[in-house]
Design an enzyme around this catalytic site. Structure first.
Site, PDB file in Angstrom:
ATOM      1  N   SER A 263     -18.390  84.560  46.641  1.00  0.00           N
ATOM      2  CA  SER A 263     -18.192  85.884  47.242  1.00  0.00           C
ATOM      3  C   SER A 263     -16.713  86.232  47.259  1.00  0.00           C
ATOM      4  CB  SER A 263     -18.722  85.905  48.674  1.00  0.00           C
ATOM      5  OG  SER A 263     -17.828  85.226  49.554  1.00  0.00           O
ATOM      6  N   ASP A 264     -16.411  87.518  47.184  1.00  0.00           N
ATOM      7  CA  ASP A 264     -15.072  87.934  47.547  1.00  0.00           C
ATOM      8  C   ASP A 264     -14.920  87.686  49.038  1.00  0.00           C
ATOM      9  OD1 ASP A 264     -12.517  88.935  47.479  1.00  0.00           O
ATOM     10  OD2 ASP A 264     -13.049  90.774  46.437  1.00  0.00           O
ATOM     11  N   TRP A 265     -13.667  87.585  49.497  1.00  0.00           N
ATOM     12  CA  TRP A 265     -13.414  87.160  50.878  1.00  0.00           C
ATOM     13  C   TRP A 265     -13.871  88.250  51.844  1.00  0.00           C
ATOM     14  CZ3 TRP A 265     -12.844  83.742  47.603  1.00  0.00           C
ATOM     15  CH2 TRP A 265     -12.325  82.475  47.861  1.00  0.00           C
TER      16      TRP A 265
END
Length: 735
Positions: A263-265
């Site tokens: 995932s992106d943060w």
């Protein structure tokens, strides 16, 4: 000293274990990876499995210590290895040995149009990541340049899916040759920063497959990328980090991706979708505990305790977590547990040379009337450098690509060093932006100037009248609202009254060189007032040296634009149709496949500078294009050939571009599309025959009525040009 000895003993113990017979399969790297994955998985508890699928710190996730399976350690970013931060904070941890080599931004790499430079870039940054013991590099980015207002365009590879595909593959391969996973991002349709965490993108499948997915597909199917990062935005109503259509139907089922999806943060928003829709690892989520930085913050992640509870209750089958852990184990065996991976290299002379070479090949000479460049140092005794960007650090700021560089040669410094004592180099500020703000505990050198714009312009013009040559160095910077993650630009024009300054300088001295530092196109209302213009991008540690070498002719510029420079914002499809950046959380890509030069061709709009444009200090003559056969047979190839001659007095590199157009189609198609290019080096007077091989795949389009790539018989045109708007020869053939 004791710590060093204990580490050595542990390493010797590990080696002795490996020498023993009857090793557990997962520890025996002579075994096939899939066999090792299944063996390790069979030995793990449910709790160990769940721990592996979510973060334990800002940039790491757990392994399985009981089994000797190591942690995963990630690092931003695509332009250099980010400094170490505290376990639970973004701020720098204060290390003294984590200052990296800053490589040019990826727009510069794309502007080289040179896969060899992409391979060098990937190899070099992969070595730095490996040395710092990172096993995942969070990059490169390949989101398509849809609008010049996107704040993160400088991190990407331009507007054309074919160009981006040819650059991303060797980058990925270079990184992964070091036993470090390249995590290609942001999958997909992350083309704006405005409302990036919530905006829902509507785009037809044809545009998705023809424009926005090809670079990701090339990274996966050709580059064999070991990791993909999801995007923040939504598509089809689902967040991209938990998007069934993107992550399962396309990435896994169509492309057969066997790596890990990260995932992106903060990009995960729902436990159930994160479980079932293809995500493997969750990072950066700001759920309950994170708001107060509680000690059990990471247990509150969507794929942490909530996931474990569903598994234990039987509401979710264990096979769902097994799917994720298989991918994570495969990542670990490919990286940290591969005993043959090299040791890496950090802030070396080799990396400085690589950074400079990439920067030099990426600088684009946009205009050069009166051959004012390269500078004639026999006749030039007094140079005036004007502009804040000549003295402003560009490695700090811009969001997650911000770097703690070991050094950064600024443009003014590079020019002064190059000129030595033979030429006097003076400086005038010319304009001043806002004060630099710190990012993650780092702050650029203080260059605040409180004089008024009129005072700064007056001083610069007075000095300009006395100089032999004036070099203006301006453009954008990495402040919010310019080239920066988290916000988009508000206008196409230059900030801080630079347009007014450039016009005034042109009146004060006709020998004016304008060097724009940016990762985006900018408006140039003064374009006809100045004789020479360079696009110099964000060049990293060697910025000043690379620019000085091009200005003086030690390096003949050979970069070409990876995206179109429009005259005005309304010339761009995303803005002409009035839908950027969307309304009420909805963004409709109404221009469909007509992105970049495709839009300009379709609507007969003259750009400020076209896609693929770039001049040289020499001249290249194009001959007549020919084809090996007038007809392309089914499942065969034909060759398009064209002679290119260097008719000037300097050795130089030319990028020869092949576009193909379809004269008649059941669906509307662009006038022409880039299908091949070659960068060739020619000595003065030398001629080479450039050959391009065309297959049926080069003629296909995606028919979203049937969800498949098709090709239709008929007449096609091969266009050979120096840019998308500078076609030198064309030839027809039939399928």
């Amino acid at each position: 000293m004791k710590k060093g000895i204990s580490l050595i003993l542990l390493q010797l113990f590990a080696v002795s274990l490996m020498a023993q017979k009857n090793l557990p399969v997962y520890l025996d790297d002579a075994q096939p990876i899939e066999k090792r994955v299944e063996d390790a998985l069979s030995r793990m508890t449910l709790e160990e499995k769940v721990k592996m699928v979510h973060a334990q710190s800002k940039f790491s996730s757990p392994g399985a210590p009981r089994l000797g399976i190591p942690e995963n350690w990630m690092s931003d970013g695509p332009h250099g290895i980010r400094a170490e931060v505290f376990w639970d904070e973004w701020n720098q941890a204060g290390w003294t040995n984590d200052s990296c080599t800053a490589f040019p931004a990826l727009t510069c790499l794309a502007a080289t149009w040179n896969p060899e430079m992409a391979a060098l870039y990937g190899k070099s940054i992969g070595e730095e990541a490996r040395f710092r013991n990172k096993n995942v590099l969070l990059g490169p980015g390949v989101n398509i340049y849809r609008t010049p207002l996107n704040g993160r365009n400088f991190e990407y590879m331009g507007e054309d899916p074919y160009l981006a595909s040819r650059i991303v593959v060797p980058y990925v391969q270079g990184v992964q040759a070091n036993g470090v996973a390249a995590c290609v991002k942001h999958f997909a349709l992350n083309n704006q920063e405005t409302d990036r965490h919530g905006v829902n993108v509507t785009v037809d499948d044809r545009a998705l497959y023809e424009i926005y997915l090809p670079a990701f597909k090339a990274a996966v199917t050709e580059g064999k990328a070991w990791a993909i990062m999801g995007a923040y935005n939504r598509y089809k109503g689902q967040w991209c980090c938990q998007n069934e259509y993107l992550l399962k139907d396309i990435l896994r089922d169509e492309w057969k991706f066997d790596g890990v999806v990260i995932s992106d943060w903060g990009g995960v928003n729902n436990t159930e979708q994160a479980i079932y829709h293809g995500l493997d690892m969750e990072f950066g989520t700001w759920t309950d505990g994170m708001k107060s930085n509680a000690s059990n913050a990471y247990d509150q992640y969507f794929l942490a305790n909530p996931f474990l509870s569903l598994l234990k209750s039987g509401q979710v089958k264990e096979e769902e977590v097994d799917k994720k852990v298989r991918n994570i184990l495969r990542l670990i065996f490919r990286t940290t547990m591969d005993r043959t991976r090299p040791f890496g290299l950090f802030v070396s002379q080799e990396h400085s040379l690589a950074a400079r070479q990439i920067a030099e090949e990426g600088i684009v000479l946009l205009k050069n009337d009166r051959s004012i460049l390269p500078l004639n140092l026999d006749q030039t005794k007094n140079i005036l450098v004007v502009g804040e960007n000549a003295i402003k650090m560009m490695t700090i700021g811009g969001g997650s690509s911000s770097l703690k560089a070991q050094y950064e040669i600024l443009p003014l410094e590079g020019i002064k060093n190059k000129m030595g004592s033979a030429v006097t180099v003076d400086y005038a500020r010319g304009y001043a932006g806002e004060k630099d703000t710190q990012q993650d505990g780092l702050r650029a050198a203080d260059i605040v100037d409180n004089r008024s714009a009129d005072e700064l312009i007056t001083e610069a013009c007075q000095k300009a009248k006395k100089a032999d040559v004036v070099i203006f160095i301006g453009g954008l910077n990495k402040h919010a609202g310019q080239d920066c993650e988290g916000s988009d630009r508000q206008e196409l024009g230059l900030p801080y009254q630079q347009d007014q300054l450039i016009s005034a300088l042109a009146k004060a001295n006709s020998n004016l060189v304008v060097a724009i530092i940016s990762g985006n196109a900018v408006a140039m209302p003064w374009v006809n007032e100045v004789p020479a213009i360079l696009e110099t991008w964000y060049l990293g540690s060697e910025a000043g040296n690379a620019l000085a070498n091009v200005l003086t002719g030690q390096v003949n510029p050979s970069g070409k634009l990876p995206f179109t420079f429009p005259v005005q914002l309304s010339d761009v499809g995303a803005h002409s149709l009035g839908d950027f950046p969307g309304e009420n959380g909805e963004e409709n890509y109404q221009e469909s496949i007509f992105v970049g030069y495709r839009w300009f061709d379709k609507n007969k709009i003259a750009p400020l500078f076209p896609f693929g444009h770039g001049l040289s200090y020499t001249q290249f003559a194009y001959g007549k294009a020919t084809v090996s056969s007038p007809k392309l047979q089914i499942n065969k190839t034909l060759t398009v050939s064209i002679p290119i001659r260097n008719t000037g007095k300097k050795a130089g590199k030319e990028i020869v571009q092949l576009y193909i157009g379809d004269s008649e189609s059941s669906l509307v198609r662009p006038i022409k599309e880039l299908k091949a290019f070659q960068k060739i080096n020619l000595a003065p007077g030398e001629e080479k025959i450039v050959e391009f091989e065309i297959s049926m795949d080069d003629l296909k389009f995606f028919d979203d009525r049937y969800h498949e790539w098709i090709v239709e018989p008929g007449t096609f045109t091969a266009y050979i040009g120096a840019s998308s708007a500078d076609i030198r020869s064309s030839v027809d053939f039939e399928l």
